[in-house]
Design a protein around this motif. Structure first.
Motif, PDB file in Angstrom:
ATOM      1  N   GLY A 200       0.789  -1.223   0.000  1.00  0.00           N
ATOM      2  CA  GLY A 200       0.000   0.000   0.000  1.00  0.00           C
ATOM      3  C   GLY A 200       0.822   1.274   0.000  1.00  0.00           C
ATOM      4  N   ALA A 201       2.090   1.187  -0.413  1.00  0.00           N
ATOM      5  CA  ALA A 201       2.940   2.375  -0.450  1.00  0.00           C
ATOM      6  C   ALA A 201       2.478   3.324  -1.549  1.00  0.00           C
ATOM      7  N   VAL A 202       2.865   4.579  -1.409  1.00  0.00           N
ATOM      8  CA  VAL A 202       2.507   5.607  -2.377  1.00  0.00           C
ATOM      9  C   VAL A 202       3.694   5.945  -3.274  1.00  0.00           C
ATOM     10  N   GLU A 203       4.901   5.967  -2.698  1.00  0.00           N
ATOM     11  CA  GLU A 203       6.105   6.325  -3.430  1.00  0.00           C
ATOM     12  C   GLU A 203       7.192   5.291  -3.194  1.00  0.00           C
ATOM     13  N   ILE A 204       8.211   5.347  -4.050  1.00  0.00           N
ATOM     14  CA  ILE A 204       9.369   4.468  -3.889  1.00  0.00           C
ATOM     15  C   ILE A 204      10.601   5.245  -4.337  1.00  0.00           C
ATOM     16  N   ASP A 205      11.725   5.049  -3.647  1.00  0.00           N
ATOM     17  CA  ASP A 205      12.966   5.714  -4.026  1.00  0.00           C
ATOM     18  C   ASP A 205      13.510   5.088  -5.305  1.00  0.00           C
ATOM     19  N   ALA A 206      13.941   5.939  -6.233  1.00  0.00           N
ATOM     20  CA  ALA A 206      14.406   5.447  -7.525  1.00  0.00           C
ATOM     21  C   ALA A 206      15.548   6.300  -8.048  1.00  0.00           C
ATOM     22  N   ASP A 207      16.484   5.645  -8.717  1.00  0.00           N
ATOM     23  CA  ASP A 207      17.527   6.328  -9.467  1.00  0.00           C
ATOM     24  C   ASP A 207      17.004   6.472 -10.897  1.00  0.00           C
ATOM     25  N   VAL A 208      16.740   7.692 -11.309  1.00  0.00           N
ATOM     26  CA  VAL A 208      15.995   7.946 -12.541  1.00  0.00           C
ATOM     27  C   VAL A 208      16.916   8.444 -13.651  1.00  0.00           C
ATOM     28  N   VAL A 209      16.712   7.905 -14.838  1.00  0.00           N
ATOM     29  CA  VAL A 209      17.341   8.410 -16.059  1.00  0.00           C
ATOM     30  C   VAL A 209      16.218   8.808 -17.010  1.00  0.00           C
ATOM     31  N   GLN A 210      16.292  10.019 -17.524  1.00  0.00           N
ATOM     32  CA  GLN A 210      15.251  10.514 -18.424  1.00  0.00           C
ATOM     33  C   GLN A 210      15.632  10.244 -19.872  1.00  0.00           C
ATOM     34  N   LEU A 211      14.688   9.672 -20.633  1.00  0.00           N
ATOM     35  CA  LEU A 211      14.872   9.453 -22.058  1.00  0.00           C
ATOM     36  C   LEU A 211      14.191  10.582 -22.824  1.00  0.00           C
ATOM     37  N   LEU A 212      14.924  11.228 -23.699  1.00  0.00           N
ATOM     38  CA  LEU A 212      14.369  12.350 -24.460  1.00  0.00           C
ATOM     39  C   LEU A 212      13.837  11.821 -25.783  1.00  0.00           C
ATOM     40  N   VAL A 213      12.651  11.214 -25.729  1.00  0.00           N
ATOM     41  CA  VAL A 213      12.018  10.637 -26.907  1.00  0.00           C
ATOM     42  C   VAL A 213      11.359  11.741 -27.713  1.00  0.00           C
ATOM     43  N   PRO A 214      11.595  11.809 -29.019  1.00  0.00           N
ATOM     44  CA  PRO A 214      10.986  12.872 -29.833  1.00  0.00           C
ATOM     45  C   PRO A 214       9.466  12.904 -29.696  1.00  0.00           C
ATOM     46  N   GLY A 215       8.939  14.097 -29.465  1.00  0.00           N
ATOM     47  CA  GLY A 215       7.498  14.283 -29.372  1.00  0.00           C
ATOM     48  C   GLY A 215       6.896  13.936 -28.030  1.00  0.00           C
ATOM     49  N   VAL A 216       7.697  13.492 -27.057  1.00  0.00           N
ATOM     50  CA  VAL A 216       7.181  13.120 -25.735  1.00  0.00           C
ATOM     51  C   VAL A 216       7.910  13.942 -24.686  1.00  0.00           C
ATOM     52  N   ARG A 217       7.164  14.750 -23.954  1.00  0.00           N
ATOM     53  CA  ARG A 217       7.747  15.594 -22.913  1.00  0.00           C
ATOM     54  C   ARG A 217       6.886  15.526 -21.660  1.00  0.00           C
ATOM     55  N   PRO A 218       7.467  15.818 -20.500  1.00  0.00           N
ATOM     56  CA  PRO A 218       6.660  15.873 -19.275  1.00  0.00           C
ATOM     57  C   PRO A 218       5.559  16.916 -19.399  1.00  0.00           C
ATOM     58  N   SER A 219       4.475  16.722 -18.666  1.00  0.00           N
ATOM     59  CA  SER A 219       3.330  17.631 -18.763  1.00  0.00           C
ATOM     60  C   SER A 219       3.693  19.052 -18.382  1.00  0.00           C
ATOM     61  N   GLY A 220       4.687  19.222 -17.497  1.00  0.00           N
ATOM     62  CA  GLY A 220       5.108  20.563 -17.117  1.00  0.00           C
ATOM     63  C   GLY A 220       5.905  21.260 -18.189  1.00  0.00           C
ATOM     64  N   GLY A 221       6.371  20.487 -19.179  1.00  0.00           N
ATOM     65  CA  GLY A 221       7.123  21.083 -20.275  1.00  0.00           C
ATOM     66  C   GLY A 221       8.609  21.155 -20.028  1.00  0.00           C
ATOM     67  N   ALA A 222       9.052  21.006 -18.770  1.00  0.00           N
ATOM     68  CA  ALA A 222      10.472  21.118 -18.463  1.00  0.00           C
ATOM     69  C   ALA A 222      11.151  19.771 -18.617  1.00  0.00           C
ATOM     70  N   VAL A 223      12.390  19.815 -19.035  1.00  0.00           N
ATOM     71  CA  VAL A 223      13.205  18.600 -19.103  1.00  0.00           C
ATOM     72  C   VAL A 223      14.119  18.597 -17.895  1.00  0.00           C
ATOM     73  N   LEU A 224      13.984  17.585 -17.060  1.00  0.00           N
ATOM     74  CA  LEU A 224      14.768  17.535 -15.837  1.00  0.00           C
ATOM     75  C   LEU A 224      16.094  16.851 -16.096  1.00  0.00           C
TER      76      LEU A 224
END
Length: 215
Positions: free
Chosen positions: A146-170
């Motif tokens: 029933g957890a809500v979040e989990i710790d993760a080491d994240v790598v962002q893929l810059l796929v053409p035409g797909v961006r986060p809803s906020g518009g920013a690239v982290l």
């Protein structure tokens, strides 16, 4: 004559029983085959989506490390494995749940029961969605708990035409306190030790210049 008649009647009854038993076995086998086919169809329908099926261009997309941070579990939608080897609950497909997996699954659940801190999972981010590179069992255990979040080491893929809803690239330069987070993820961060950021470091030339000014 009566003996022959009795023998014939017994043979007819025996053959009838044998036919009925054979029919029952055939029906049972048919039911098992149908059940097995239905189970396979359900497994296909419930398979965890693969990143590369959903985003074929992800294989060649540029990557930006984001670092270690909490990620909402409901935003983790698939696996980076191709083909997918997990069901929708992030557990391995039924045919892959051997003794080694069961032992790992039990260790993870015991650790969660003891509230032990587990290592961060590894995720790739495409837009607002995340896909598991490593840590499928930890995601499954967190969901069951029933957890809500989990710790993760994240790598962002810059796929053409797909961006986060906020518009920013982290990336790692966009996070406040990233250096401390990265050191924590590498097991090198301690509250009892002063952490020096790269911009705080003084070069040898700067030290020599400072000595000359004092003279």
């Amino acid at each position: 004559m009566s003996t022959l008649f009795s023998l014939a009647r017994w043979l007819v009854r025996a053959m009838g029983r044998a036919l009925l038993d054979g029919l029952r076995l055939a029906l049972h086998a048919t039911g098992q085959i149908r059940a097995g086919a239905a189970e396979r169809r359900n497994a296909v329908r419930n398979v965890l989506p693969s990143l590369y099926d959903r985003h074929p261009h992800a294989r060649t997309a540029p990557r930006r490390p984001v670092g270690v941070r909490p990620v909402e579990l409901d935003r983790i939608v698939g696996t980076a494995r191709s083909p997918s080897q997990n069901t929708a609950d992030f557990l391995p497909l039924p045919g892959l749940r051997g003794q080694n997996w069961r032992a790992r699954w039990q260790r993870i659940n015991r650790a969660m029961d003891r509230l032990s801190v587990l290592p961060p999972i590894e995720l790739v981010q495409v837009g607002d969605e995340y896909f598991v590179v490593d840590g499928h069992n930890r995601v499954a255990a967190a969901l069951r708990a029933g957890a809500v979040e989990i710790d993760a080491d994240v790598v962002q893929l810059l796929v053409p035409g797909v961006r986060p809803s906020g518009g920013a690239v982290l990336d790692s330069t966009a996070l406040i306190g990233t250096e401390s987070v990265r050191q924590a993820g590498q097991g090198r961060y301690s509250r009892t030790v002063e952490q020096r950021l790269p911009q705080d470091r003084v070069t040898r030339e700067q030290l020599l210049a400072a000595d000359e000014d004092r003279e």
